[in-house]
Structures are given as structure tokens and as C-alpha cells.
Design a protein around this motif. Structure first.
Motif, short mmCIF file in Angstrom:
data_model
loop_
_atom_site.label_atom_id
_atom_site.label_comp_id
_atom_site.label_asym_id
_atom_site.label_seq_id
_atom_site.Cartn_x
_atom_site.Cartn_y
_atom_site.Cartn_z
N ILE A 85 0.79 -1.06 0.03
CA ILE A 85 -0.07 0.08 0.04
C ILE A 85 0.75 1.26 0.01
O ILE A 85 2.11 1.37 0.71
N PRO A 86 0.39 2.33 -0.56
CA PRO A 86 1.17 3.72 -0.65
C PRO A 86 0.97 4.34 0.81
O PRO A 86 0.02 4.10 1.45
N GLU A 87 1.89 5.27 1.09
CA GLU A 87 1.66 5.93 2.16
C GLU A 87 0.13 6.59 2.29
O GLU A 87 -0.20 6.74 3.68
N PHE A 88 -0.46 7.06 1.49
CA PHE A 88 -1.90 7.75 1.66
C PHE A 88 -2.98 6.63 1.67
O PHE A 88 -4.21 7.03 1.59
N SER A 89 -2.78 5.50 1.88
CA SER A 89 -3.88 4.31 1.94
C SER A 89 -4.82 4.56 2.74
O SER A 89 -6.03 4.42 2.43
N PRO A 90 -4.45 5.02 3.86
CA PRO A 90 -5.80 5.40 5.08
C PRO A 90 -6.57 6.29 4.53
O PRO A 90 -7.83 6.10 4.78
N LEU A 91 -6.09 7.32 3.83
CA LEU A 91 -6.89 8.28 3.24
C LEU A 91 -8.01 7.83 2.36
O LEU A 91 -9.30 7.91 2.47
N LEU A 92 -7.75 6.85 1.49
CA LEU A 92 -8.33 6.37 0.51
C LEU A 92 -9.27 5.12 1.14
O LEU A 92 -10.61 4.87 0.63
N GLU A 93 -8.92 4.47 1.91
CA GLU A 93 -9.64 3.60 2.66
C GLU A 93 -10.93 4.04 3.48
O GLU A 93 -11.88 3.36 3.50
N THR A 94 -10.50 5.25 4.14
CA THR A 94 -11.75 5.88 4.76
C THR A 94 -12.68 6.49 3.86
O THR A 94 -13.81 6.80 4.12
#
Length: 370
Positions: A85-94
């Protein structure tokens, strides 16, 4: 104390195990905001009480609620390792709600066809897969899956030719919205040169993506958090950043309605209709996705063309796919499904007329990194 000197800023994002359970961030959770980022800051709302007083001045307003709100602008690029996963994965997941991982595999012998293939690994419908075709690779979305190993897959759009026996299927990550997800929350830890803004129970509520011939592909992530506590705590981490090569808008492969197009730019915007402040909520409604996505896109052709007008009056929907990058671990693929034209607009660019082709996204957005 001098704050907001962005060159000294560090930001971390990590998915929480549950609402109300802040995550502890580490070096690898650092994200790379650009200079355009607004960051998530404490917000409140002042409400007029409407009191009548004896003087000529209005009554004091009351503060109702406190939350965090702001935006981060990030480059859209891979992690440098396919399937990671890329570093910004938590943003896309939420924002979108679902993340699928594609494990590397190969096409089963004798199964390759322009409409699909067999493979030993099991992937869900909606997963984006990158399959070796001829001397290159093509990305397709899985439309159906049957069997119990090996599994038989069909794809949403035919390959240019049938995959060969043993053709490589590379590792990747897909982000999408199913409509049945349980809400997810993240912790966003921000250190702004002497000021720490710690956001817990945070979500990404919007995403604006722009790809043009003169810019690095970026996304503006709009975030809101239930809390946003400020302290003067210093950053004790040693952030580990992703140094992947940036992906520029030039030479993107854009497929529109099954045909390759040479476009000047593509933009799309997603916004979830979240409520801010229910009676039992400290900051915003706990509904994971209140209502539906507001989703729109705009394409700008290079040359004058009557096609947008003709196609608008013809009606119907089409899909668009954009792929950028050819190095495993840093390949971006975006698919916009069910694009409906809402009426072309005549613009002007450097003295020449051009078309803007506004579109409503009715069928979903799929973001893949390989």
C-alpha cells in the motif's frame, strides 16, 4: 513560537482498529503532503443566540461543537513495491471503504481468452488486475468469478489479445466502494514546527484528482476528524518517506468508451454527503456514508471537436480508464464507470476555442496501484 513553516512539517496517517481507539503512528506511517496542503485544523461553529439586550450591540455568540477539518494535497504514486500500500492508503480506505490486494499469479494453461482467464489465486469482483498481454501489460477490472481453484475470471472489457499460458499477473492494490462497508477511521498526527495537531476518528470525505500534460498527478484529500487536539509536543519519530518517481500527466494512456484518446486533461471529484453534528455526535454524524457520492468528471480535448455535443444528445454512459507508469511498484490505474455527459462547454485556451466535456460518474470509481 513560529508555526506553519511547512518545510519543517511532518504528517502521519494510520488506520484505527476501531472508532475511539487512536492508532500509534510510526516512522513508516509518514505521508508526503505538498506545499499546497491546508492540513487538518481545529474548527468550531459560532451560533447566534438571538438574545435581546438593552444596548445597541448584539449578544455574544455561543460555540457549538469542535472538530478538525482541512485538506492534504498529495502526489498519486505507488509505494515502489508492487502489492504494497502507498503512504496515503488510510485516506483512500476511509473515503472509498474497501481495499483489495492482488497476489501475483500466472494464467492457467489453456485458459486465456480475450474475455478472461483462469488463475489459482482468488480475487473479488471489482478487483483491478494487471496481466501480461503480448509484449506488454493491460489492466482490467474483474467482472465475474466462478470455480473453486483454479478460478475462472471474466473482465469488464476484452483484452487486446488472449493472455498466453503462464502469462504474469502482477501484484497490486485496488480501492473501491461497495456500498456495504463498515465505516473506518484513521489517526492523523501533524507536527507543524512547534505545534502538534492530533486528529483521532478522522475520515476522508472528498477527493479531487487532476491529470494534465503540464503537472504531476495529484489528489486533494478533504478530511474531517471528530477531535483535533493541539499541544506543543515535538515529533519523536524519524519519518520514512516514499521516494517513488512522480507520475506526470504526459503520456498517460487514456481509454474512453473503449477507444484511445489524446486529451489535454482529466479531472474528477468525489464527495460523500456526511452530516456534521448529530445530537449524539461530538463532531459529525457516525453514518459511514450518508446518502451517496457526489461524483463528477471533466475531460478537455486538445482540439476542436463536435463529438461531445453529438454524444450528449445521443445519451447513454461510457467508461474511462487512465494508466500511468511502467515500473512495477509505481503504476497508477484509475477507472471511472458509468460516465454520463451533462452538456459540453465551449472554452478558450491561448486564443483557441476548445471543448470542456463535463461528466457525472454514475457507476463508481476504482483506483489501482501496481
Amino acid at each position: 513560537m513560529a508555526i506553519f513553516q511547512k518545510k519543517k512539517t511532518t504528517v502521519y496517517a494510520k488506520i484505527q482498529s476501531a472508532k475511539g481507539s487512536p492508532a500509534t503512528v510510526g516512522d513508516a506511517d509518514a505521508i508526503d503532503p505538498t506545499i499546497d496542503s491546508g492540513f487538518v485544523q481545529p474548527k468550531g461553529e459560532q451560533v447566534d443566540r438571538g438574545l435581546i439586550r438593552g444596548g445597541r450591540w448584539p449578544s455574544e455568540q455561543a460555540i457549538c461543537g469542535r472538530w478538525g477539518e482541512g485538506s492534504l494535497t498529495l502526489e498519486l504514486r505507488g509505494s515502489d513495491t508492487a502489492g504494497t500500500i502507498p503512504e496515503f492508503s488510510p485516506l483512500l480506505e476511509t473515503l472509498l471503504g474497501t481495499k483489495y490486494a492482488t497476489v501475483a499469479d500466472t494464467v492457467e494453461v489453456g485458459s486465456g481468452a480475450v474475455g478472461g482467464f483462469d488463475a489459482s489465486e482468488e480475487w473479488a469482483v471489482g478487483t483491478l488486475v494487471r496481466v501480461a498481454i503480448g509484449t506488454g501489460y493491460e489492466v482490467r477490472r474483474i467482472a465475474t468469478v466462478t470455480g473453486s481453484g483454479p478460478y475462472t475470471y471474466t473482465v469488464q472489457r476484452n483484452f487486446s489479445e488472449a493472455p498466453a499460458d503462464g502469462a504474469a499477473i502482477t501484484a497490486g492494490i485496488t480501492y473501491l466502494h461497495l456500498g456495504t462497508e463498515t465505516e473506518q477511521y484513521l489517526t492523523l498526527d501533524q507536527y507543524l514546527d512547534g505545534l502538534r495537531l492530533l486528529c483521532t476518528d478522522a475520515v476522508c470525505e472528498s477527493l479531487s484528482v487532476s491529470a494534465s500534460e503540464r503537472a504531476i498527478i495529484q489528489g486533494v484529500f478533504g478530511l474531517r476528524s471528530l477531535t483535533c487536539a493541539e499541544t506543543d509536543t515535538t515529533d519523536s519519530n524519524s519519518p520514512t518517506y516514499d521516494d517513488s518517481v512522480p507520475l506526470c500527466g504526459t503520456e498517460c494512456n487514456l481509454i474512453f468508451d473503449g477507444s484511445i484518446l489524446d486529451m489535454k486533461s482529466l479531472e474528477f471529484n468525489l464527495t460523500t454527503r456526511r452530516s456534521r453534528g448529530g445530537i449524539n455526535s461530538a463532531g459529525f454524524s457516525e453514518l459511514p456514508f450518508a446518502g451517496q457520492f457526489e461524483a463528477a468528471a471533466t475531460m478537455t480535448p486538445w482540439v476542436e471537436d463536435k463529438t461531445p455535443i453529438t454524444d450528449f444528445f445521443t445519451g447513454g454512459t461510457v467508461n474511462a480508464e487512465l494508466t500511468k507508469g511502467d515500473t512495477a511498484g509505481n503504476i497508477l490505474h484509475i477507472e471511472l464507470v458509468g460516465l454520463q455527459r451533462t452538456g459540453p462547454e465551449i472554452g478558450e485556451d491561448e486564443g483557441d476555442f476548445s471543448w470542456n466535456d463535463p461528466l457525472t460518474i454514475t457507476g463508481g470509481v476504482y483506483i489501482g496501484l501496481f
